[in-house]
Write a protein that holds these residues in place. Structure first.
Motif, PDB file in Angstrom:
ATOM      1  N   PHE A 481       0.830  -1.205   0.000  1.00  0.00           N
ATOM      2  CA  PHE A 481       0.000   0.000   0.000  1.00  0.00           C
ATOM      3  C   PHE A 481       0.867   1.259   0.000  1.00  0.00           C
ATOM      4  O   PHE A 481       0.636   2.195  -0.772  1.00  0.00           O
ATOM      5  N   ILE A 482       1.894   1.289   0.850  1.00  0.00           N
ATOM      6  CA  ILE A 482       2.768   2.459   0.915  1.00  0.00           C
ATOM      7  C   ILE A 482       3.474   2.665  -0.415  1.00  0.00           C
ATOM      8  O   ILE A 482       3.592   3.796  -0.914  1.00  0.00           O
ATOM      9  N   ASP A 483       3.926   1.588  -1.013  1.00  0.00           N
ATOM     10  CA  ASP A 483       4.624   1.686  -2.302  1.00  0.00           C
ATOM     11  C   ASP A 483       3.697   2.226  -3.393  1.00  0.00           C
ATOM     12  O   ASP A 483       4.081   3.120  -4.167  1.00  0.00           O
ATOM     13  N   ARG A 484       2.479   1.716  -3.458  1.00  0.00           N
ATOM     14  CA  ARG A 484       1.542   2.181  -4.475  1.00  0.00           C
ATOM     15  C   ARG A 484       1.147   3.630  -4.241  1.00  0.00           C
ATOM     16  O   ARG A 484       1.015   4.414  -5.196  1.00  0.00           O
ATOM     17  N   ALA A 485       0.940   4.004  -2.980  1.00  0.00           N
ATOM     18  CA  ALA A 485       0.575   5.386  -2.668  1.00  0.00           C
ATOM     19  C   ALA A 485       1.702   6.329  -3.069  1.00  0.00           C
ATOM     20  O   ALA A 485       1.463   7.412  -3.616  1.00  0.00           O
ATOM     21  N   LEU A 486       2.954   5.932  -2.797  1.00  0.00           N
ATOM     22  CA  LEU A 486       4.090   6.765  -3.143  1.00  0.00           C
ATOM     23  C   LEU A 486       4.194   6.943  -4.654  1.00  0.00           C
ATOM     24  O   LEU A 486       4.378   8.064  -5.149  1.00  0.00           O
TER      25      LEU A 486
END
Length: 693
Positions: A481-486
């Protein structure tokens, strides 16, 4: 420190005019109440003939039956008519004041006790603790945490000003008592309108420090009111939650806590108002509950100019929204008017506003038929209010989700006790006739406790492994999730710059965690079923090896694992749900995308820290506690049975029992109880089969 304050008056739920159809929809609960009363009566008899140790099990079972109190949590935004609806459900117009202070985060629980089980009326008020208030002041609630992490000092300052205003107002009202009251519980042997207004309703004139109205409202955490109600057939708890229109989302956490201890919720929407962002937040909160356990009550149809035509349109719109927002699409949607219901309860249906009167007659044309023609006018109004339909829907769910489970679990346990007592008698007879046990009673108890320790330890290790796997899967979803949001944000900055506010929906994280929790729940259920059956087999073999054929009649059943708690925490707010302007000011302080990327990763990781803690920690520990308690109760019961069998009378005492006929009378009573318990169990299983169709 508890403050005990008592007074003579004892309120009871009653109406000024008798409504014959007030219990419409509660018929199923009436049968459940009769079954529970019969079960308690049989348990009382069993307690008299059970052995000294097994009698402890029976008394625990009676305590479970007496403590049966399904909780129904009512959710809705401020001014949706939530409290008015709770009053109608309790059968007492104006029981709770409906103008609750919008700043207060009080959960008010109405504990309704049926006339057949009278209880002492009273009220208990819990104040916020020092930690609650410190967290609120120092961090501003969850939004305060978000703003602080993002460097949005101006937003945090605004929240701080609002909280300080609440604190200053409370201190002005309470003076030196403010600090002394934190963490206190005030108990009363009564309650009335004045008492409730003193604790949970805020007065209009904030300047009067000596005003009694709303004196404690700002620092109150929860209120519990107990009263007798001749309408409900079984004890019920109606939990009125604070409206979720909350600047710093303190109430969201309150609501999540309320839902954790409740299997059934009623979401109150206003018929005359389109679904708002607040309602969307409600749908998100309930999205992780089973659809069957969610009832949507569209209130205030008395305000619709054309309810006959508007109601189908409103329902279609809600259905579409539930579908679009991944809500409980199959949730039952009911329409009604708490205003009409309370008018009927008060016996004063005259003098309604013109809009409400016209809506009532229009709704009557499609909602009433010839069978309602013999009703009195106020009874017709009660029928049109939708309360009967709401009662019926709630009754079905209480019976399916909790009532039948309690009956089956308790009756199975009682059958085990009764048949083990009969087996103990057979063991005594065998000893009298010179029969030999394969194991001494000392060795049998030692072996039993060794078996119990093995299964407790093995099950704990199995649960640890399942929880560890869930944590791994949850952490993987979080990192993804953090990777996609970034990547989404960097792409946004490259294409649009920082002048257009970026938005990212965390629905993907919620779905991944929901899937992971579902898999975890299925694994725990499979582990529990296998472990419980293995434990039962080992205990049964020990009985056989120790006492031979004498114990073949013991009816044993493995523990039944109840439904696992729904992952309520997955519905809590994540900062990226908000499109506030503080993002721009934050971006302006960052130089270079690389530095931005690292800081953004840290920001999202910290923002979702509490979310992940709730999902990985609190949620899984609830599951662990539930599963291990089932196994513990199983071994506790059989430990007591083993002790009773091992404490069999000596041969001389046995001879006296047989000569006096006491042993024969006991066996006859146990035989009769076994037959009655078995009949009750079969009846419950038939009812469960019928309700599931």
């Amino acid at each position: 420190m508890n403050m005990q304050i008592r007074q003579e008056s004892k309120p009871e739920v009653r109406t000024s005019r008798r409504i014959s159809n007030l219990r419409t929809g509660l018929e199923g609960l009436g049968q459940l109440g009769q079954d529970l009363d019969e079960l308690d009566h049989l348990l009382a008899q069993l307690s008299q003939v059970a052995g000294k140790n097994s009698a402890k099990t029976v008394e625990r079972l009676r305590k479970d039956v007496a403590g049966f109190e399904p909780t129904i949590t009512v959710l809705g935004q401020v001014k949706s008519g939530k409290t008015t609806l709770v009053n109608a459900m309790a059968g007492w117009a104006d029981l709770l004041p409906s103008d609750v202070n919008p700043w207060t985060s009080v959960v008010t629980s109405l504990h309704l006790k049926p006339a057949s089980r009278p209880a002492e009326t009273g009220a208990s008020f819990q104040f916020m603790t020092e930690d609650n208030w410190d967290r609120l002041l120092n961090q501003g609630g969850r939004i305060g945490e978000m703003a602080s992490r993002a460097g949005a000092e101006s937003e945090l300052a605004k929240i701080g000003e609002q909280i300080e205003k609440v604190r200053a107002k409370a201190q002005k009202r309470l003076g030196k008592k403010f600090d002394l009251l934190l963490g206190e519980i005030h108990n009363y042997g009564y309650f009335d309108k004045n008492l409730l207004e003193r604790y949970i309703v805020l007065g209009d004139d904030f300047g009067e420090a000596d005003s009694e109205q709303g004196r404690f409202a700002d620092i109150l955490s929860s209120a519990d009111l107990t009263l007798n109600c001749d309408t409900v057939p079984v004890p019920l708890c109606l939990r009125d939650t604070p409206g979720v229109n909350d600047t710093f989302m303190m109430r969201e956490q309150v609501t999540i806590q309320a839902l954790r201890s409740s299997k059934i919720c009623v979401v109150v929407l206003s018929a005359g108002q389109a679904l708002t962002s607040v309602d969307m937040g409600l749908i998100r909160l309930i999205s992780n509950l089973k659809s069957r356990n969610v009832l949507i009550f569209v209130n205030r149809i008395d305000e619709l100019p054309d309810p006959a035509n508007q109601v189908p349109e409103i329902e279609a719109s809600i259905r579409q929204t539930l579908h679009n927002k991944q809500g409980p699409e199959d949730a039952e949607i009911l329409f009604g008017s708490a205003y009409w219901a309370n008018k009927a309860l008060s016996g004063n249906i005259e003098g309604m506003p013109e809009v409400a009167s016209k809506a009532l007659f229009d709704w009557a044309e499609i909602a009433l038929d010839q069978q309602h023609g013999q009703m009195q006018p106020h009874e017709m109004v009660w029928e049109l209010s939708g309360m009967g339909h709401l009662y019926r829907a709630l009754s079905e769910r209480v019976i399916e989700e909790q009532g039948q489970q309690l009956l089956q679990k308790t009756t199975n346990a009682a059958l085990t006790v009764a048949t083990s007592e009969l087996a103990a008698g057979m063991v005594q007879i065998g000893a009298k006739q010179g029969g030999n046990a394969n194991l001494s009673t000392y060795d049998a108890l030692k072996e039993f406790r060794s078996i119990a320790a093995f299964h407790h330890q093995t099950f704990a290790e199995e649960l640890d492994a399942a929880i560890a796997d869930y944590h791994t899967r949850a952490d993987r979803a979080h990192a993804k999730f953090i990777d996609r949001a970034l990547r989404s944000l960097l792409t946004h900055l490259e294409n649009y710059g920082k002048d257009i506010v970026w938005d990212y929906d965390p629905v993907g994280l919620r779905m991944l965690l929901r899937t992971a929790y579902s898999a975890f729940g299925a694994r725990v259920r499979n582990l529990a079923q296998a472990r419980f059956e293995a434990a039962m087999t080992d205990v049964a073999m020990l009985y056989a090896n120790t006492y031979g054929h004498a114990v073949e009649g013991i009816q044993m059943a493995p523990p039944a694992l109840p439904d696992l708690p729904a992952p309520i925490a997955l519905g809590q707010t994540i900062a990226l749900d908000f499109n506030d302007g503080w993002w721009i000011s934050w971006w302006n302080r960052i130089r270079g995308f690389n530095a931005f990327s690292k800081r953004f990763q840290n920001l999202i990781a910290r923002e979702t820290e509490d979310f992940m803690l709730q999902s990985k920690g609190i949620q899984t520990e609830q599951v662990r506690a539930l599963a291990t308690s089932c196994l513990r109760e199983f071994f506790e019961q059989h430990d007591e049975i083993m002790q009773d069998i091992s404490a069999a009378p000596q041969s001389a005492e046995i001879e006296k029992l047989f000569q006096s006929g006491e042993e024969g009378q006991k066996r006859a009573q146990l035989d009769a109880l076994t037959t009655q318990f078995d009949a009750l169990l079969q009846s419950t299983m038939v009812e469960a089969g019928g309700s599931s169709q």
